[in-house]
Design a protein around this motif. Sequence first.
Motif, PDB file in Angstrom:
ATOM      1  N   VAL A   1     -12.594 -10.825  -3.861  1.00 15.16           N
ATOM      2  CA  VAL A   1     -10.798 -10.403  -3.819  1.00 15.16           C
ATOM      3  C   VAL A   1     -10.348  -8.731  -3.448  1.00 15.16           C
ATOM      4  O   VAL A   1     -10.012  -8.990  -2.353  1.00 15.16           O
ATOM      5  CB  VAL A   1     -10.271 -10.141  -4.694  1.00 15.16           C
ATOM      6  N   GLU A   2     -11.479  -7.887  -4.013  1.00 20.16           N
ATOM      7  CA  GLU A   2     -11.206  -6.540  -3.559  1.00 20.16           C
ATOM      8  C   GLU A   2     -11.811  -6.527  -1.905  1.00 20.16           C
ATOM      9  O   GLU A   2     -11.216  -5.505  -1.136  1.00 20.16           O
ATOM     10  CB  GLU A   2     -12.264  -5.668  -3.988  1.00 20.16           C
ATOM     11  N   GLN A   3     -12.643  -6.538  -1.229  1.00 15.44           N
ATOM     12  CA  GLN A   3     -12.734  -6.562   0.013  1.00 15.44           C
ATOM     13  C   GLN A   3     -12.082  -7.478   1.149  1.00 15.44           C
ATOM     14  O   GLN A   3     -11.287  -6.419   2.162  1.00 15.44           O
ATOM     15  CB  GLN A   3     -14.366  -6.957   0.807  1.00 15.44           C
ATOM     16  N   ALA A   4     -11.635  -8.827   0.622  1.00 13.47           N
ATOM     17  CA  ALA A   4     -10.395  -8.861   1.441  1.00 13.47           C
ATOM     18  C   ALA A   4      -8.550  -7.876   1.082  1.00 13.47           C
ATOM     19  O   ALA A   4      -8.341  -7.482   2.116  1.00 13.47           O
ATOM     20  CB  ALA A   4     -10.005 -10.094   1.000  1.00 13.47           C
ATOM     21  N   TRP A   5      -9.321  -7.470   0.071  1.00 19.51           N
ATOM     22  CA  TRP A   5      -7.502  -6.822   0.044  1.00 19.51           C
ATOM     23  C   TRP A   5      -7.627  -5.611   0.755  1.00 19.51           C
ATOM     24  O   TRP A   5      -6.625  -5.028   1.176  1.00 19.51           O
ATOM     25  CB  TRP A   5      -7.576  -6.315  -1.841  1.00 19.51           C
TER      26      TRP A   5
ATOM     27  N   ILE B   1     -11.266 -14.008 -19.416  1.00 21.69           N
ATOM     28  CA  ILE B   1     -10.257 -14.325 -19.777  1.00 21.69           C
ATOM     29  C   ILE B   1      -9.003 -13.741 -19.277  1.00 21.69           C
ATOM     30  O   ILE B   1      -8.479 -14.342 -17.322  1.00 21.69           O
ATOM     31  CB  ILE B   1      -9.372 -15.573 -20.429  1.00 21.69           C
ATOM     32  N   GLU B   2      -8.907 -12.662 -19.337  1.00 23.66           N
ATOM     33  CA  GLU B   2      -7.538 -11.504 -18.369  1.00 23.66           C
ATOM     34  C   GLU B   2      -8.091 -11.302 -17.141  1.00 23.66           C
ATOM     35  O   GLU B   2      -7.304 -11.068 -16.335  1.00 23.66           O
ATOM     36  CB  GLU B   2      -7.140 -10.577 -19.376  1.00 23.66           C
ATOM     37  N   THR B   3      -9.201 -10.854 -17.242  1.00 28.69           N
ATOM     38  CA  THR B   3     -10.351 -10.620 -15.742  1.00 28.69           C
ATOM     39  C   THR B   3     -10.172 -11.958 -15.186  1.00 28.69           C
ATOM     40  O   THR B   3      -9.481 -11.679 -13.676  1.00 28.69           O
ATOM     41  CB  THR B   3     -11.887  -9.982 -15.878  1.00 28.69           C
ATOM     42  N   ILE B   4     -10.305 -12.794 -15.279  1.00 25.17           N
ATOM     43  CA  ILE B   4      -9.783 -14.047 -14.307  1.00 25.17           C
ATOM     44  C   ILE B   4      -8.821 -14.940 -13.706  1.00 25.17           C
ATOM     45  O   ILE B   4      -8.386 -14.560 -12.769  1.00 25.17           O
ATOM     46  CB  ILE B   4     -10.391 -16.054 -14.481  1.00 25.17           C
ATOM     47  N   GLN B   5      -7.879 -13.982 -14.584  1.00 23.12           N
ATOM     48  CA  GLN B   5      -6.422 -14.731 -14.282  1.00 23.12           C
ATOM     49  C   GLN B   5      -5.901 -13.628 -13.248  1.00 23.12           C
ATOM     50  O   GLN B   5      -5.436 -14.025 -11.970  1.00 23.12           O
ATOM     51  CB  GLN B   5      -5.125 -14.786 -15.711  1.00 23.12           C
ATOM     52  N   ARG B   6      -6.158 -12.131 -13.140  1.00 22.90           N
ATOM     53  CA  ARG B   6      -6.168 -10.872 -12.725  1.00 22.90           C
ATOM     54  C   ARG B   6      -6.256 -11.419 -11.218  1.00 22.90           C
ATOM     55  O   ARG B   6      -5.701 -11.459 -10.089  1.00 22.90           O
ATOM     56  CB  ARG B   6      -5.939  -9.946 -13.687  1.00 22.90           C
ATOM     57  N   LEU B   7      -7.534 -11.883 -11.245  1.00 25.19           N
ATOM     58  CA  LEU B   7      -8.277 -12.225  -9.914  1.00 25.19           C
ATOM     59  C   LEU B   7      -7.633 -13.342  -9.381  1.00 25.19           C
ATOM     60  O   LEU B   7      -7.406 -12.960  -7.761  1.00 25.19           O
ATOM     61  CB  LEU B   7      -9.561 -12.526 -10.370  1.00 25.19           C
ATOM     62  N   SER B   8      -7.496 -14.148 -10.482  1.00 23.37           N
ATOM     63  CA  SER B   8      -6.692 -15.605  -9.139  1.00 23.37           C
ATOM     64  C   SER B   8      -5.849 -15.514  -8.702  1.00 23.37           C
ATOM     65  O   SER B   8      -5.484 -15.848  -8.030  1.00 23.37           O
ATOM     66  CB  SER B   8      -6.424 -16.432 -10.672  1.00 23.37           C
ATOM     67  N   ARG B   9      -4.659 -14.246  -9.830  1.00 21.42           N
ATOM     68  CA  ARG B   9      -3.493 -14.005  -8.654  1.00 21.42           C
ATOM     69  C   ARG B   9      -3.568 -13.054  -7.321  1.00 21.42           C
ATOM     70  O   ARG B   9      -3.148 -13.474  -6.379  1.00 21.42           O
ATOM     71  CB  ARG B   9      -2.122 -13.305  -9.893  1.00 21.42           C
ATOM     72  N   GLY B  10      -4.329 -12.725  -7.577  1.00 19.34           N
ATOM     73  CA  GLY B  10      -5.250 -12.144  -5.876  1.00 19.34           C
ATOM     74  C   GLY B  10      -5.200 -12.875  -5.406  1.00 19.34           C
ATOM     75  O   GLY B  10      -5.001 -12.628  -3.696  1.00 19.34           O
ATOM     76  N   VAL B  11      -5.711 -13.831  -5.342  1.00 22.07           N
ATOM     77  CA  VAL B  11      -6.092 -14.728  -4.363  1.00 22.07           C
ATOM     78  C   VAL B  11      -5.222 -15.500  -3.818  1.00 22.07           C
ATOM     79  O   VAL B  11      -4.775 -15.015  -2.871  1.00 22.07           O
ATOM     80  CB  VAL B  11      -7.736 -15.767  -5.153  1.00 22.07           C
ATOM     81  N   THR B  12      -4.034 -16.019  -4.946  1.00 22.43           N
ATOM     82  CA  THR B  12      -2.772 -16.898  -4.259  1.00 22.43           C
ATOM     83  C   THR B  12      -2.426 -15.654  -3.285  1.00 22.43           C
ATOM     84  O   THR B  12      -1.758 -16.129  -2.243  1.00 22.43           O
ATOM     85  CB  THR B  12      -2.297 -16.768  -5.954  1.00 22.43           C
ATOM     86  N   GLU B  13      -2.563 -14.127  -3.977  1.00 18.09           N
ATOM     87  CA  GLU B  13      -1.123 -13.373  -2.941  1.00 18.09           C
ATOM     88  C   GLU B  13      -1.918 -13.120  -1.734  1.00 18.09           C
ATOM     89  O   GLU B  13      -1.752 -13.599  -0.977  1.00 18.09           O
ATOM     90  CB  GLU B  13      -1.083 -12.215  -3.841  1.00 18.09           C
TER      91      GLU B  13
END
Length: 236
Positions: free
Chosen positions: A113-117, A41-53
């Motif tokens: 997310v990591e590749q896009a960042w 849950i914590e990881t998905i929330q963090r990755l979701s913020r990354g997607v939004t950013e």
Amino acid sequence: MTLIEQVQRLRVAAVAAHDEDKINRRTGELAGQAENVETFIETIQRLSRGVTELRTVHAALGTDLGPQAAQLAADLHALAEMLPSQDADAPLQALKVQVKAADGFVKGLRKSVEQAWTAERNREVPVINEDLVATLSKSGIDVEEIRIKIEKAQGVLNVLNNRAVPESGDVARLTAALESLQACGKQIAALVDPVLARVITGAQEAAGTPLNSFTPEVLAGLSRLGILDRFWVRLR
């Protein structure tokens, strides 16, 4: 107490011990799964913020990743609330399948997310002649404001480069840091042209700068900077 009574008591104690051991093992198993669910849950929330950013710069991320992540997070929240009420004898196979599916999705989302960042961070970084800045400072030219801006921008870039997944506002921070370095480079160029820069930095070396480097244009530049009197001729 008769022998039969003793045997019956021992059998009851053995059954109780077996049930306790079974309960302890199941409790440990459920606790482990609950911990996994909370981590997901914590990881998905963090990755979701990354997607939004990353969407702010139109990064190549699937349009369905955000909704899928939100749905999975909701499902996992429901699962986390249900785990404490699981019966001791209830099979865990369905639970393990759900957790395994979540693990697969999280790994795929993290990779995207990591590749896009990484691609976003790989924007060209303006080159700053820091040796020249240090030399100008030693020569008595006030470049402290420029130096502070350079250090601040580089500090931001270091933080962002060590962050595998972007947080809210990181794209703006990255852009601001790169623009700041570019502006500092222009400020330095406005102070010192390349020929004058070579003379100034060369004069700081042990061998010094050849006398024929001090052309009228260089002398005028040194005079404009107010550091002409810092140079002298050394016979060898």
